[in-house]
Design a protein around this motif. Structure first.
Motif: not given
Length: 325
Positions: A117-129
């Motif tokens: 819930d402290t992760n603000t890099d949604v785009a970067g996270t989605a890219e990894v997944l």
């Protein structure tokens, strides 16, 4: 000249031999071996000691190199010999996990991630997944705002989605019958909303998926505090046991290793691969796997941790052989 030999010069006692030195080290090795082989017998009294031992059980293997080093310093042949006991015990317990996995079919790829819930890099996270080419992504610790951001980031790759409280599912396949599941431990406020049931509708078959985030465990005045997690795991187990679908998946941050007998009501119903150490938490230096994809009526043929995201957990990928295949 050893310490024992120098001491013998100033006393009437003969110097200890290599087979007499290091008795305490040898006793320690015996105790570690007994703990490895009998971890299921350690009671959950005294601050949930049993759960604590089972959570960090693989790390008892560190007693082997440390024991050898101490035995060499002590010049103890006895300790060097006895340190082989925890080595043999560790191999006996974890041999299934250290064997190379055998190739197995899979027709569904699920990625589970505590996105934080402290992760603000949604785009970067989605890219990894998305780089893992998943059919389904399950996320925990998402808010309404970040859930909308993940929906945009996953785009056409995972066009179908459902969320409930702080958990969500994004899928290549249509989703239906999304239902909240109450896994709140007694005494927890009603706003605590961490479980969703949904059906993944494929052309040839349907798979029922539970996405859950069990309460965290803590080290406190009562020791290893797992009461809330255990109560929530029992609620989830009851929901899975009542599910009539042939193929059932449970994905989420369970805040428990599968060896922990305290969540046996759940792990007796759903299973995971028996090979590999896919540690997921904490992401900076993973020491435990608390993020899981488990199955009933289907087979999880492979799991592996994915590269790090800005979260404090690593994502976990599971390949699943469903009845349709």
């Amino acid at each position: 000249m050893t310490v024992d030999a120098r001491h013998a010069i100033h006393s009437d006692r003969p110097a200890k031999t290599a087979w007499q030195r290091g008795r305490l080290l040898a006793l320690g090795s015996v105790l570690v071996a007994a703990l490895l082989l009998g971890h299921e017998l350690v009671p959950n009294r005294w601050g949930n000691l049993g759960s604590l031992v089972q959570t960090f059980l693989p790390w008892l293997g560190l007693a082997v190199p440390l024991g050898i080093l101490a035995a060499l310093v002590r010049r103890s042949a006895l300790a060097i010999l006895v340190v082989l006991l925890p080595l043999v015990a560790w191999i006996w317990v974890f041999l299934p996990q250290i064997r190379p996995p055998e190739p197995a079919p899979a027709d569904l790829t699920v990625v589970q991630h505590n996105a934080s819930d402290t992760n603000t890099d949604v785009a970067g996270t989605a890219e990894v997944l998305l780089a893992a080419e998943p059919d389904v992504v399950t996320l925990t610790e998402v808010s309404r705002e970040t859930a909308e951001q993940y929906t945009r980031a996953f785009g056409e790759a995972l066009p179908h989605h459902e969320t409930q409280g702080t958990v969500g599912v994004w899928s290549r396949y249509p989703l239906r019958d999304a239902t909240p599941v109450d896994i709140r431990p007694e005494g927890v406020e009603a706003t605590w909303d961490r479980c969703l049931r949904v059906v993944i509708r494929r052309e040839d078959a349907a798979v029922t998926l539970f996405v859950a985030h069990l309460p965290s465990v803590r080290f406190g005045s009562g020791g290893f505090e797992t009461g809330l997690r255990n109560a929530s795991a029992l609620q989830l187990a009851n929901a899975v046991a009542a599910e009539e679908s042939e193929a059932v998946l449970v994905a989420g941050d369970l805040n428990a290793v599968l060896a922990d007998d305290a969540i046996a009501p759940l792990t007796n119903l759903v299973t995971a691969p028996t090979t590999g150490f896919e540690l997921t938490y904490p992401a900076t230096f993973p020491v435990v796997q608390i993020d899981h994809v488990l199955a009933r009526g289907a087979t999880v043929t492979e799991t592996r941790a994915l590269p790090r995201t800005p979260s404090d957990h690593l994502p976990i990928l599971a390949r699943i052989d469903t009845p349709s295949s």
